[in-house]
Design a protein around this motif. Structure first.
Motif, PDB file in Angstrom:
ATOM      1  N   VAL A 172      11.236 -21.457  -3.727  1.00  0.00           N
ATOM      2  CA  VAL A 172      10.511 -20.403  -3.009  1.00  0.00           C
ATOM      3  C   VAL A 172       9.533 -19.712  -3.955  1.00  0.00           C
ATOM      4  O   VAL A 172       9.888 -19.388  -5.094  1.00  0.00           O
ATOM      5  CB  VAL A 172      11.486 -19.361  -2.415  1.00  0.00           C
ATOM      6  N   THR A 173       8.343 -19.477  -3.460  1.00  0.00           N
ATOM      7  CA  THR A 173       7.322 -18.759  -4.224  1.00  0.00           C
ATOM      8  C   THR A 173       7.026 -17.432  -3.546  1.00  0.00           C
ATOM      9  O   THR A 173       6.765 -17.384  -2.333  1.00  0.00           O
ATOM     10  CB  THR A 173       6.020 -19.582  -4.302  1.00  0.00           C
TER      11      THR A 173
ATOM     12  N   ARG B 106      19.853 -24.010  -3.517  1.00  0.00           N
ATOM     13  CA  ARG B 106      20.314 -25.111  -2.683  1.00  0.00           C
ATOM     14  C   ARG B 106      20.719 -24.569  -1.326  1.00  0.00           C
ATOM     15  O   ARG B 106      21.101 -23.405  -1.196  1.00  0.00           O
ATOM     16  CB  ARG B 106      21.527 -25.796  -3.317  1.00  0.00           C
ATOM     17  N   ALA B 107      20.658 -25.429  -0.343  1.00  0.00           N
ATOM     18  CA  ALA B 107      21.165 -25.098   0.987  1.00  0.00           C
ATOM     19  C   ALA B 107      22.238 -26.108   1.355  1.00  0.00           C
ATOM     20  O   ALA B 107      22.046 -27.318   1.167  1.00  0.00           O
ATOM     21  CB  ALA B 107      20.039 -25.130   2.011  1.00  0.00           C
ATOM     22  N   PHE B 108      23.354 -25.609   1.834  1.00  0.00           N
ATOM     23  CA  PHE B 108      24.393 -26.473   2.390  1.00  0.00           C
ATOM     24  C   PHE B 108      24.544 -26.073   3.845  1.00  0.00           C
ATOM     25  O   PHE B 108      24.972 -24.957   4.154  1.00  0.00           O
ATOM     26  CB  PHE B 108      25.713 -26.323   1.648  1.00  0.00           C
ATOM     27  N   LYS B 109      24.124 -26.993   4.719  1.00  0.00           N
ATOM     28  CA  LYS B 109      23.968 -26.660   6.134  1.00  0.00           C
ATOM     29  C   LYS B 109      22.991 -25.494   6.224  1.00  0.00           C
ATOM     30  O   LYS B 109      21.863 -25.600   5.799  1.00  0.00           O
ATOM     31  CB  LYS B 109      25.314 -26.376   6.779  1.00  0.00           C
TER      32      LYS B 109
ATOM     33  N   ILE C  45      20.951 -19.085  -3.996  1.00  0.00           N
ATOM     34  CA  ILE C  45      19.873 -18.982  -4.979  1.00  0.00           C
ATOM     35  C   ILE C  45      20.491 -19.018  -6.361  1.00  0.00           C
ATOM     36  O   ILE C  45      21.296 -18.159  -6.722  1.00  0.00           O
ATOM     37  CB  ILE C  45      19.056 -17.687  -4.775  1.00  0.00           C
ATOM     38  N   TYR C  46      20.124 -20.036  -7.154  1.00  0.00           N
ATOM     39  CA  TYR C  46      20.716 -20.210  -8.475  1.00  0.00           C
ATOM     40  C   TYR C  46      19.958 -19.452  -9.557  1.00  0.00           C
ATOM     41  O   TYR C  46      20.559 -18.881 -10.462  1.00  0.00           O
ATOM     42  CB  TYR C  46      20.750 -21.695  -8.840  1.00  0.00           C
ATOM     43  N   GLU C  47      18.635 -19.464  -9.469  1.00  0.00           N
ATOM     44  CA  GLU C  47      17.839 -18.856 -10.533  1.00  0.00           C
ATOM     45  C   GLU C  47      16.584 -18.203  -9.976  1.00  0.00           C
ATOM     46  O   GLU C  47      16.052 -18.619  -8.936  1.00  0.00           O
ATOM     47  CB  GLU C  47      17.453 -19.905 -11.589  1.00  0.00           C
ATOM     48  N   LYS C  48      16.134 -17.193 -10.696  1.00  0.00           N
ATOM     49  CA  LYS C  48      14.925 -16.452 -10.344  1.00  0.00           C
ATOM     50  C   LYS C  48      14.043 -16.365 -11.588  1.00  0.00           C
ATOM     51  O   LYS C  48      14.504 -15.977 -12.652  1.00  0.00           O
ATOM     52  CB  LYS C  48      15.302 -15.051  -9.845  1.00  0.00           C
TER      53      LYS C  48
END
Length: 326
Positions: free
Chosen positions: A211-212, A221-224, A229-232
């Motif tokens: 995402v920007t 990641r998306a699961f279903k 959000i892992y990192e920013k």
């Protein structure tokens, strides 16, 4: 798609062609059409040979002109002209028709990957990439294998492959709808998003998310429909300084920038030189970002060495950047 999937797509088309009376009435014609559909399903990827030259040319050109609109005519004409002398019973018009379908299907299905193609070239050189089908999709490959096996075992050809294509059409719709749902969930989570990239993975329910926003990049990641959000990262503009200007003269970095949509950068001064590294944020894997471009400069900001591609260890990167011994 990957080579294996394109092969089974070509075989499926060759099998479907046997409903054509001209093809069904001659074993030579059937072999000729099967050969044409298999070759036609592979020929747009002939530019893969650029990998033998270097990654920069491969990244810049793979799925470019070989997947463009003019090639919808050029590839079938070329392949059919050659095969007609070998399999005259197939007739030129039948070879041309089925090769056109094979080439067109190859170019069409590739636009649904995250990599995409320049399918609208020469009108535009932009990359068309919808990203909701992975480069290798087990369901697409597996369903083709099942259909081909059923046909070889005596299943009616028309019913078998029409069923296959109806199922796959519904599958594509389902993947598209799922991607849209995830994108909507990301917009709710990050309302100030300017660009959202949702790309499929080899796992059916897992998707890559990049995402920007005006000031940041988010990677997750998306699961279903569950978003993690892992990192920013701070979204810092690439500076216009002497180091960056020198690095941008390198073809590997230029190729990376032409291809990558979401990346960050860093400049590191070390004992053996200055390193300029650009990292693509779309391909996070096990906490690592393997797709990079690195330019190594000397004290006078002249390019010593460079590399772009997939790097999974520091040792491999050092080997890629090591000066070539003569």
């Amino acid at each position: 798609m990957d080579t294996g999937t394109h092969v089974v797509m070509g075989i499926a088309l060759g099998a479907l062609a046997t409903v054509d009376p001209v093809v069904a009435g001659s074993s030579q014609a059937a072999i000729g059409i099967m050969t044409a559909t298999i070759i036609g399903s592979q020929i747009p990827d002939i530019d893969t040979v650029l990998k033998l030259k270097n990654n920069a040319d491969y990244i810049r050109n793979h799925r470019g002109i070989t997947h463009s609109l003019p090639m919808l005519a050029i590839w079938p004409l070329l392949i059919s002209s050659i095969l007609y002398f070998i399999f005259p019973a197939a007739t030129f018009i039948h070879l041309l028709l089925w090769t056109f379908i094979a080439v067109g299907l190859h170019i069409f299905v590739d636009i649904f990957n995250a990599y995409g193609t320049q399918a609208v070239r020469p009108f535009k050189e932009t990359w068309v990439a919808f990203g909701f089908i992975n480069t290798f999709d087990w369901f697409i490959f597996g369903s083709h294998v099942v259909a081909i096996a059923a046909w070889l075992l005596g299943s009616p050809v028309l019913a078998t492959f029409v069923t296959l294509y109806v199922i796959l059409a519904l599958y594509y719709v389902a993947r598209f709808v799922t991607q849209r749902m995830i994108k909507h969930a990301v917009q709710n989570l990050i309302p100030d998003s300017e660009e959202i990239i949702i790309a499929s993975t080899i796992h059916f329910f897992q998707w890559r998310v990049a995402v920007t926003t005006k000031d940041h990049y988010y990677v997750g990641r998306a699961f279903k429909r569950n978003i993690s959000i892992y990192e920013k990262f701070d979204r810092l503009p690439v500076p216009d300084n002497e180091i960056i200007r020198s690095a941008k003269k390198d073809k590997n970095l230029a190729a990376f920038i032409s291809f990558s949509k979401v990346y960050n950068w860093r400049i590191e001064e070390k004992l053996d030189g200055t390193y300029v590294t650009f990292t693509d944020l779309r391909y996070r894997s096990n906490g690592h970002y393997p797709f990079v471009a690195v330019v190594k400069l000397d004290d006078d900001l002249k390019i010593i060495s460079s590399y772009t591609g997939w790097i999974f260890s520091t040792e491999k990167l050092h080997k890629k950047l090591a000066p070539v011994s003569i």
